[in-house]
Enzyme design. Structure first.
Site, PDB file in Angstrom:
ATOM      1  N   ARG A   1      -2.270  -6.795  11.923  1.00 42.88           N
ATOM      2  CA  ARG A   1      -3.317  -6.163  12.735  1.00 42.88           C
ATOM      3  C   ARG A   1      -3.908  -7.150  13.727  1.00 42.88           C
ATOM      4  O   ARG A   1      -4.174  -6.807  14.870  1.00 42.88           O
ATOM      5  CB  ARG A   1      -4.431  -5.635  11.830  1.00 42.88           C
TER       6      ARG A   1
ATOM      7  N   ARG B   1       0.843  -1.199   0.000  1.00 40.28           N
ATOM      8  CA  ARG B   1       0.000   0.000   0.000  1.00 40.28           C
ATOM      9  C   ARG B   1       0.879   1.250   0.000  1.00 40.28           C
ATOM     10  O   ARG B   1       1.622   1.485   0.968  1.00 40.28           O
ATOM     11  CB  ARG B   1      -0.898   0.037   1.246  1.00 40.28           C
TER      12      ARG B   1
ATOM     13  N   GLU C   1     -10.479  -2.302  13.023  1.00 44.76           N
ATOM     14  CA  GLU C   1     -10.790  -3.227  11.927  1.00 44.76           C
ATOM     15  C   GLU C   1      -9.686  -4.255  11.711  1.00 44.76           C
ATOM     16  O   GLU C   1      -8.522  -3.901  11.602  1.00 44.76           O
ATOM     17  CB  GLU C   1     -10.967  -2.390  10.654  1.00 44.76           C
TER      18      GLU C   1
ATOM     19  N   GLU D   1       0.497   4.207   0.795  1.00 48.43           N
ATOM     20  CA  GLU D   1      -0.225   5.249   1.540  1.00 48.43           C
ATOM     21  C   GLU D   1       0.764   5.908   2.477  1.00 48.43           C
ATOM     22  O   GLU D   1       1.431   5.222   3.241  1.00 48.43           O
ATOM     23  CB  GLU D   1      -1.321   4.622   2.411  1.00 48.43           C
TER      24      GLU D   1
ATOM     25  N   SER E   1     -11.912  -7.081   6.222  1.00 49.42           N
ATOM     26  CA  SER E   1     -12.874  -6.426   5.373  1.00 49.42           C
ATOM     27  C   SER E   1     -13.292  -7.432   4.320  1.00 49.42           C
ATOM     28  O   SER E   1     -12.460  -8.204   3.846  1.00 49.42           O
ATOM     29  CB  SER E   1     -12.129  -5.251   4.732  1.00 49.42           C
TER      30      SER E   1
ATOM     31  N   ARG F   1      -1.045   1.987  13.116  1.00 49.09           N
ATOM     32  CA  ARG F   1      -1.591   0.743  12.559  1.00 49.09           C
ATOM     33  C   ARG F   1      -1.431   0.597  11.047  1.00 49.09           C
ATOM     34  O   ARG F   1      -2.009  -0.301  10.460  1.00 49.09           O
ATOM     35  CB  ARG F   1      -3.050   0.591  12.964  1.00 49.09           C
ATOM     36  N   HIS F   2      -0.670   1.478  10.411  1.00 55.36           N
ATOM     37  CA  HIS F   2      -0.470   1.375   8.971  1.00 55.36           C
ATOM     38  C   HIS F   2       0.943   0.959   8.599  1.00 55.36           C
ATOM     39  O   HIS F   2       1.909   1.555   9.043  1.00 55.36           O
ATOM     40  CB  HIS F   2      -0.780   2.712   8.290  1.00 55.36           C
TER      41      HIS F   2
END
Ligand code: AMO
Length: 468
Positions: free
Chosen positions: A442, A231, A389, A233, A392, A239-240
């Site tokens: 996670r 990712r 979360e 991002e 998903s 948490r990323h």
């Protein structure tokens, strides 16, 4: 090593956790192996010379040695050792692999949890004991992995992958490997990394989504994968990660997508309960640093508590949280709202594990099936642990026309390069299916109550970190 070894000769290979000369005639070693510690003593009695005492007591910390000696019961238990009721009286010591005299940090200093806020270099606490920051620990991850806590965390991580695979295989699922080098940045949502691919540009897959669906179109019925997910991002949060381990699955269903939702509930309950059973000693070790490890509540009926997304919104409103229903159709919950909802659900329903179903269509990717009864919503779900979360998933659109419409509604052009193979899979017929994606790091983080996902990643990758 146990009482069985009293008065017997043993040979162990271990690291030197600490070495000290007590006197010209006596030296002590603390030996360490996978986080476990045992004391060894060497005394100057025939045939052990004084040089031997000096050599042993002066060994560089962290060197790997082979020690032979007799196991004895110490007069009083050795409180600093994890195996406290025995010690080894050394007759021979061999150096197997010597560590440098100066290490960038001491493993014993990294045993305490790192402070959560500071990213600066080593500091000292009020008693003068060095505090090793998360940055220092991650910069020296190989040493950090040697701590008792890291050893236990890596076992839990291995356990989650094993339990996921066990459950999937038991349910007749096939283990697949899909490409991570992909020709087009097609999935939408978060950013992708570009890589040079000979004379072209390739991308690192942001999830196995399109390929796992193509396997279903290839009549594989029930598939799973454990693989890296990338990712791009620029999220610098607790948490990323920019690369994490994805546990993905996809399966067909006969009547309703809730068949797959129930499958996912059972999967997660299996993983969470088996972790507690099979890794009780590792959890106990981690609790010394992170007291909430393994201590979370599952609903009494052995399922996840299930409610619709809008019921979650109503619970937040009821508790006085400022949520606009209109805005909630357009934007997913913020992290703060997620956590608030987690607390409300814990107080009201006594569980840390729940699933929200029927997310608004606007916050889900193009391949998600809209709720046939109310197109503002979708047949999609998120699973949460302690208000964050972990998974998903959704029913996917399997009708080509509907899929093309959904793409256009999200501003994607079906004819654009990169979609042809995916869309052809639906032109050739594809059964109804649903699935989900879990973040391994996670799950480990929230199961253990760790403050940072980097502690649940072997060699974490984030926007700042590309090494070690
Ligand atoms: P999603 O993007 O929600 O869904 O990712 C699935 C799960 O992966 C974890 N996760 C992360 N972990 C660490 N760092 C990150 N930056 C990060 N982003 C996500 C979360 C999340 O629940 N294709 C869909 C899955 C599906 O529908 O099957 C997808 O990738 O635990």
């Amino acid at each position: 090593l146990s009482e069985e070894h009293y008065e017997k000769e043993v040979t162990v290979v271990a690291r030197v956790d600490n070495a000290r000369v007590q006197s010209a005639k006596l030296a002590f070693l603390m030996l360490r192996q996978q986080g476990q510690k045992v004391q060894a003593v060497i005394a100057a009695t025939e045939p052990i010379s004084r040089q031997m005492i000096k050599y042993t007591g002066g060994l560089n910390v962290n060197s790997i040695v082979q020690v032979t000696g007799t196991v004895k019961k110490p007069e009083i238990p050795i409180s600093s050792a994890s195996i406290s009721h025995l010690e080894i009286h050394i007759t021979k010591v061999y150096m197997i692999s010597e560590a440098a005299q100066m290490l960038p940090m001491q493993v014993k200093d990294a045993e305490r949890p790192p402070p959560e806020t500071t990213e600066e270099g080593p500091q000292v606490d009020s008693e003068g004991t060095p505090i090793v920051t998360l940055k220092t620990r991650l910069d020296n991850r190989v040493l950090d992995l040697q701590t008792e806590t890291s050893q236990a965390i890596t076992w839990i991580s291995s356990g989650v992958s094993q339990l996921f695979a066990e459950y999937m295989i038991k349910s007749g699922s096939r283990w697949i490997s899909t490409p991570k080098l992909v020709g087009a940045a097609t999935e939408g949502g978060s950013g992708v990394f570009e890589v040079k691919y000979f004379k072209r540009t390739a991308y690192l897959a942001q999830s196995p989504q399109l390929y796992k669906q193509m396997c279903i179109a290839g009549d594989m019925e029930n598939v799973f994968e454990i693989a890296p997910v990338f990712r791009a991002e620029d999220s610098n949060t607790h948490r990323h990660l920019t690369e994490f381990s994805g546990l993905d699955f996809e399966k067909t269903f006969r009547g309703h997508y809730h068949e797959v939702l129930e499958f996912a509930e059972d999967l997660l309950v299996f993983i969470l309960t088996q972790l507690k059973e099979r890794y009780a000693s590792q959890i106990a070790t981690i609790q010394k640093s992170y007291p909430k490890a393994g201590d979370f509540k599952l609903p009494k009926d052995g399922k996840a508590l299930r409610m619709n997304y809008m019921d979650g919104v109503a619970l937040l409103k009821e508790a006085g949280v400022d949520v606009s229903e209109q805005e909630r159709f357009e934007n997913d919950f913020s992290t703060a709202m997620e956590k608030q909802l987690g607390q409300i659900i814990r107080d009201k329903y006594d569980t840390d594990f729940y699933v929200l179903d029927k997310f608004p269509m606007a916050v889900r990717p193009f391949y998600t099936k809209a709720d046939p009864n109310d197109k503002r919503f979708s047949n999609s779900y998120d699973f949460f642990m302690r208000g964050e979360e972990i998974m998903s998933g959704a029913q996917r659109i399997n009708d080509i026309k509907e899929l093309e419409e959904s793409m256009r509604a999200k501003g994607l052009e079906p004819n654009q390069e990169g979609f042809e193979d995916y869309l052809n899979a639906f032109r050739q017929g594809c059964p109804p299916h649903a699935g989900g994606g879990l973040g391994l790091n996670r799950i480990v983080m929230f199961f253990l109550g760790l403050p940072n996902v980097r502690l649940a990643s072997l060699f974490p990758r984030d926007p700042q970190r590309l090494r070690p």
